[in-house]
Design a protein around this motif. Structure first.
Motif, PDB file in Angstrom:
ATOM      1  N   ILE A  67      -4.536  -4.338   0.416  1.00  9.67           N
ATOM      2  CA  ILE A  67      -3.630  -3.703   1.382  1.00  9.67           C
ATOM      3  C   ILE A  67      -3.984  -4.124   2.799  1.00  9.67           C
ATOM      4  N   TYR A  85       3.563   5.062   4.916  1.00 12.45           N
ATOM      5  CA  TYR A  85       3.101   5.187   3.528  1.00 12.45           C
ATOM      6  C   TYR A  85       3.971   6.214   2.829  1.00 12.45           C
ATOM      7  N   THR A  87       4.494   8.867   0.241  1.00  9.70           N
ATOM      8  CA  THR A  87       3.589   9.729  -0.508  1.00  9.70           C
ATOM      9  C   THR A  87       4.179  11.130  -0.629  1.00  9.70           C
ATOM     10  N   LEU A 110       4.611   0.950   2.922  1.00  7.77           N
ATOM     11  CA  LEU A 110       3.683   0.735   1.816  1.00  7.77           C
ATOM     12  C   LEU A 110       4.044   1.669   0.665  1.00  7.77           C
ATOM     13  N   CYS A 111       4.263   1.095  -0.509  1.00  6.46           N
ATOM     14  CA  CYS A 111       4.597   1.880  -1.697  1.00  6.46           C
ATOM     15  C   CYS A 111       3.327   2.201  -2.476  1.00  6.46           C
ATOM     16  N   GLY A 112       3.104   3.465  -2.708  1.00  9.75           N
ATOM     17  CA  GLY A 112       1.941   3.880  -3.469  1.00  9.75           C
ATOM     18  C   GLY A 112       2.162   3.739  -4.968  1.00  9.75           C
ATOM     19  N   ARG A 122      -5.144   5.259   4.460  1.00 11.61           N
ATOM     20  CA  ARG A 122      -4.380   6.274   5.178  1.00 11.61           C
ATOM     21  C   ARG A 122      -5.025   6.604   6.527  1.00 11.61           C
ATOM     22  N   ILE A 126      -2.398   3.430   8.304  1.00 13.57           N
ATOM     23  CA  ILE A 126      -1.093   4.092   8.266  1.00 13.57           C
ATOM     24  C   ILE A 126      -0.845   4.895   9.541  1.00 13.57           C
ATOM     25  N   GLU A 129       3.264   9.104   7.406  1.00 12.33           N
ATOM     26  CA  GLU A 129       3.377   9.326   5.964  1.00 12.33           C
ATOM     27  C   GLU A 129       4.651  10.114   5.693  1.00 12.33           C
TER      28      GLU A 129
END
Length: 225
Positions: A67, A85, A87, A110-112, A122, A126, A129
């Motif tokens: 990442i 992110y 989430t 960003l895909c978790g 994070r 990031i 969120e």
């Protein structure tokens, strides 16, 4: 605008951006959406992107190094307004957030996956969120597509009628009013007379009242804010 989406499963995002309004927006040069396969930044021959969690427990955790490498490579080419992110425990996405993000220039999403990312991602990379609701998906790809769609349609020139987005639900903390089209009468079901009157002020008043009624009935919480 440019949106860079980082994912373990890039093929999941081929369809959402390859059709309809999102495709036309890209064809017009109004937005550029680039999907990045995180495995291209994996640190070993197995293209590993996850590992067991320290301390034990079920599920795998996304590694920090791939990442970091991906985000660093993107930031070397251009500045980004937000690194988002997706989430379940992020701020709830709504129309106001979409409006705000639509004014930005460059975004990374960003895909978790699995049990999420190493917390250091994070903490250090990031900037925002976001959650699309109080539920858990298999990954952040569908959520990233939802957020991107909501943002892109607000960019001037994307919709053929730019006033359309301004009358969507939630833009003024109200749900959109009922809408009708041809025919005027169908199996005894008719269009409200006021909409056929041509009286612009009365039509706007009717629409506002219907929006208010619908919001009170379906989403009274919007009126409490």
């Amino acid at each position: 605008m440019r949106i860079d989406i980082i994912t373990c499963l890039p093929k999941l995002l081929e369809s959402p951006f390859g059709h309809s309004i999102l495709q036309r927006a890209q064809d017009k040069g109004l937005v550029e959406v680039v999907v990045h396969d995180l495995r291209a930044y994996a640190v070993n021959k197995k293209k590993q992107l996850d590992d067991y969690a320290y301390g034990g427990g079920a599920g795998m955790v996304m590694l920090i190094e791939p990442i970091d490498k991906c985000i660093s490579a993107l930031k070397a080419d251009r500045p980004y307004d937000e690194i988002i992110y997706m989430t379940p425990d992020g701020e709830t996405f709504n129309q106001q957030v979409a409006n705000e993000l639509s004014l930005k220039g460059n975004l990374i999403i960003l895909c978790g996956h699995y049990k999420g990312v190493d917390e250091r991602v994070r903490e250090h990379f990031i900037t925002r969120e976001i959650s699309v609701g109080d539920y858990v998906l298999s990954g952040g790809e569908l959520a990233a597509a939802v957020v991107s769609d909501a943002i892109i349609r607000l960019i001037p020139g994307v919709l053929s009628d730019e006033t359309s987005a301004l009358t969507d639900s939630f833009q003024d903390s109200l749900l959109a009013p009922p809408v009708y089209t041809r025919p005027v009468e169908y199996k005894g079901m008719t269009v409200p007379e006021v909409l056929l009157s041509g009286h612009e002020k009365k039509i706007e008043e009717w629409r506002f009242q219907k929006s208010l009624e619908r919001t009170k009935k379906r989403r009274p919480d919007l009126l409490d804010d």
